[in-house]
Motif scaffolding. Structure first.
Motif, short mmCIF file in Angstrom:
data_model
loop_
_atom_site.label_atom_id
_atom_site.label_comp_id
_atom_site.label_asym_id
_atom_site.label_seq_id
_atom_site.Cartn_x
_atom_site.Cartn_y
_atom_site.Cartn_z
N GLN A 207 0.43 -1.18 -0.27
CA GLN A 207 -0.07 0.40 -0.41
C GLN A 207 0.99 1.33 -0.38
N VAL A 208 1.16 2.07 -1.46
CA VAL A 208 1.48 3.52 -1.04
C VAL A 208 0.77 4.55 -0.50
N GLN A 209 0.81 5.00 0.19
CA GLN A 209 0.06 6.08 0.78
C GLN A 209 0.66 7.49 0.28
N ARG A 210 0.38 8.87 -0.10
CA ARG A 210 0.43 9.46 -0.49
C ARG A 210 0.18 11.32 0.50
N GLY A 211 0.87 11.10 1.29
CA GLY A 211 1.10 12.54 2.36
C GLY A 211 1.07 12.41 3.34
N ALA A 212 1.53 13.65 4.41
CA ALA A 212 2.06 13.66 5.32
C ALA A 212 1.22 12.77 6.67
N GLY A 213 1.44 13.11 7.37
CA GLY A 213 0.93 12.17 8.79
C GLY A 213 -0.29 11.03 9.08
N SER A 214 0.06 10.02 8.31
CA SER A 214 -0.59 9.04 7.61
C SER A 214 0.24 8.13 8.31
N ALA A 215 1.55 7.87 8.87
CA ALA A 215 1.97 6.47 9.59
C ALA A 215 2.49 6.98 11.01
N LEU A 216 2.04 5.56 12.23
CA LEU A 216 1.48 6.00 12.99
C LEU A 216 2.83 5.07 13.67
N LEU A 217 3.86 3.68 12.68
CA LEU A 217 4.69 3.77 13.38
C LEU A 217 6.42 3.88 12.41
N GLY A 218 7.33 3.64 12.75
CA GLY A 218 8.57 3.92 11.75
C GLY A 218 8.05 5.75 12.19
N LEU A 219 9.14 5.89 11.29
CA LEU A 219 9.40 7.79 11.28
C LEU A 219 8.71 8.52 10.90
N PRO A 220 8.93 9.61 10.73
CA PRO A 220 7.44 10.93 10.50
C PRO A 220 7.64 11.17 9.30
N SER A 221 7.07 11.11 8.14
CA SER A 221 7.41 10.86 6.89
C SER A 221 6.64 12.12 6.15
N ALA A 222 6.85 13.29 5.45
CA ALA A 222 6.49 14.08 4.63
C ALA A 222 5.76 13.73 3.18
N GLY A 223 6.55 13.05 3.08
CA GLY A 223 6.32 12.54 1.63
C GLY A 223 4.83 11.34 1.34
N GLY A 224 5.31 10.47 1.97
CA GLY A 224 4.12 9.32 2.14
C GLY A 224 4.93 8.47 2.57
N THR A 225 3.94 7.14 2.55
CA THR A 225 4.12 6.29 3.78
C THR A 225 4.15 4.52 2.55
N ILE A 226 5.14 3.59 2.29
CA ILE A 226 5.46 2.50 1.35
C ILE A 226 4.94 1.70 2.41
N ASP A 227 3.82 0.43 2.29
CA ASP A 227 3.71 -0.04 3.17
C ASP A 227 3.41 -1.75 2.95
N VAL A 228 5.04 -2.45 3.48
CA VAL A 228 5.23 -3.54 2.20
C VAL A 228 4.51 -4.68 3.34
N GLN A 229 3.94 -5.56 2.57
CA GLN A 229 3.97 -6.95 3.50
C GLN A 229 3.80 -8.11 3.00
N THR A 230 4.77 -9.31 3.15
CA THR A 230 5.34 -10.45 2.86
C THR A 230 4.30 -11.53 2.19
N GLN A 231 4.12 -12.60 1.68
CA GLN A 231 3.29 -13.64 1.27
C GLN A 231 2.72 -14.17 2.41
#
Length: 492
Positions: A207-231
């Motif tokens: 899931q690719v999220q575009r925009g700031a403030g959507s991630a609660l885990l990881g590092l603060p992101s101004a550009g967005g978040t890429i959430d990768v789940q394995t099989q």
């Protein structure tokens, strides 16, 4: 006499028929509602069984009229026993629970956006969609073309050092999560995709999220978040092998093994890959070996999963740019001409995920992980770069400095814990969780060759040595309130 026998025989056949019926039904997956084919359906009292067709339907004859018990079993599902009655109907819908959780049920995915309550634009990429894009290249290159995303690579072949921009922000301002675990380096916030060779083959969805403030885990992101789940796990044993040959003498070989269910509870999955390429630019070759191992135990209310992946990588570096005039003469040139200007690194990842369904509306998830990185890269320093003797921690011998070759060592240790409690109450979904990250690193450089060196210079002279330490502790509380079927309020 013959007439009496025939009458008695007819009575024997008619009496059971008067007290028995033919039942039919459909077996479906409780979580999806989809029909389950090849499920075993058994009525114990008459020792009669059937197997569901491709549409999940079955038929059993001579079932005693009234109340009876029927059992259903299928690989990957919990065996279920239902108490039914033929007094009102003879066609039944039997719902069975899947044993295998989806990947987001096993790993932390607090940052996943749901379509009905999305507050940022996002794109979901399924395993099927990714397989159409993926041929062994780095994951950012496979995602290129999604809205607001651009990628570049040093070697020009889609392998090696790849960089991702989103909405104009560079990769240091994009948060990347892998099974809920932060992939950004805590020191420089980089994501070194080069250390995840052939990882796209192991991805279940992105899931690719575009925009700031959507991630609660990881590092603060101004550009967005890429959430990768394995099989997730395979419901049947499988073994496959692939080999591909492409441009720039790029070759990829891969072997995949899946155990299927073992004792109806354990699952194992493994992939081993090798990728080599000459690269598009001069001296930009790559040589990667990678592995991916997953083992899981699935119980009725708990799932535990161990995921290991990594592999040694080696490539000739090509990070140095050229001018427009030089490109016009030779688009493939690489100014880094020293033969052993290579990157040699190995970064294994260890992840342990546990999901416990305490109650129907209460779930506890925990993730423990450890990342160990170790390796070096060789860098040539031409004399015309203007370095002085003091830059190398050496006394000036009174002669002009010459070309140098240094070996830069990197050692990383990173561990973390991520707990999360999810409570669903009426129209509210409350998430309480946090993360603890401990990072420790050592960086040191050795002078392994010099055209001119002062007398008494020790072999592999250490000219720099420093350590880095960082701890990150954070927590969150998030409530998602379904006000109406089309209106959601999120607070965190």
């Amino acid at each position: 006499m013959r007439s009496i026998v025939l009458v008695l025989l007819a009575l024997c056949l008619l009496v059971p028929a008067a007290f028995a019926v033919t039942i039919s039904g459909t077996v479906v997956d409780l979580s999806t509602g989809n029909p389950v084919a090849n499920a075993s359906v058994w009525v114990k009292t008459i020792n009669s069984a059937a197997t569901t067709d491709s549409d999940g339907t079955f038929t059993i004859v001579f079932v005693p009229n009234g109340r009876f018990e029927i059992s259903v079993s299928h690989v990957g599902y919990w065996s279920e026993t239902f108490t039914l009655s033929t007094e009102q109907k003879t066609n039944f819908r039997l719902e069975i629970r899947p044993k295998m959780y989806r990947s987001e049920g096993v790993t932390l995915s607090i940052d996943r956006v749901q379509r009905e309550s999305a507050t940022v634009p996002f794109t979901n990429v399924s395993a099927e969609e990714l397989s159409e894009r993926y041929y062994g290249q780095d994951l950012p290159v496979a995602l290129e073309g999604l809205p607001s995303m651009t990628t570049t690579t040093d070697a020009g072949s889609g392998l090696g050092y790849s960089y991702l921009n989103m909405r104009g922000f560079d990769f240091k301002r994009i948060s990347v999560l892998l099974n809920g675990v932060m992939l950004n380096d805590p020191e420089d916030f980089y994501v070194y995709w080069v250390d995840l060779a052939d990882f796209g083959a192991n991805v279940g969805d992105v899931q690719v999220q575009r925009g700031a403030g959507s991630a609660l885990l990881g590092l603060p992101s101004a550009g967005g978040t890429i959430d990768v789940q394995t099989q997730t796990y395979s419901d049947k044993p499988a073994i496959s092998a692939e080999y591909g040959l492409g441009s720039y003498n790029t070759q990829r070989g891969s072997v995949h093994l899946a155990s299927g269910p073992i004792q109806d509870r354990y699952f194992m999955d493994a992939r081993f890959s090798r990728i080599t390429s000459d690269g598009y630019r001069d001296q930009s070759w790559s040589d990667y070996f990678s592995y991916y191992l997953s083992a899981a135990r699935v119980d009725e209310n708990m799932t535990t999963r161990l995921v290991l992946f990594g592999g040694p990588i080696k490539n000739h570096m090509a990070y140095y740019g050229v001018s427009r005039e030089q490109l016009a003469q030779d688009r493939e040139q690489n100014p880094l001409t020293y033969e052993d200007e290579t990157d040699n690194y190995y970064q294994p990842h260890y992840q342990l995920h546990n999901t416990w369904d305490i109650a129907d509306n209460l779930r506890l998830q925990n993730t423990l992980y450890y990342i160990r990185g170790e390796g070096f890269f060789n860098v040539s320093y031409p004399s015309w770069w203007g370095y002085g003797w003091d830059s190398w921690g050496l006394e000036d011998p009174g002669v002009a400095i010459g070309d140098m070759v240094a070996r830069q060592h990197v050692e990383n240790h990173q561990g973390g814990w991520q707990p999360r409690l999810t409570w669903k109450l009426n129209d509210h979904t409350l998430d309480i969780g946090g993360q603890y990250i401990s990072h420790r690193s050592r960086h040191y450089g050795e002078l392994i060759w010099g055209a001119v060196l002062p007398d008494g210079t020790e072999p592999n002279h250490v000219w720099c040595d420093y350590e880095g330490r960082k701890r990150i502790i954070s927590g969150y509380v998030q409530d998602r309130w379904k006000v109406t079927p089309r209106l959601y309020l999120n607070g965190a």
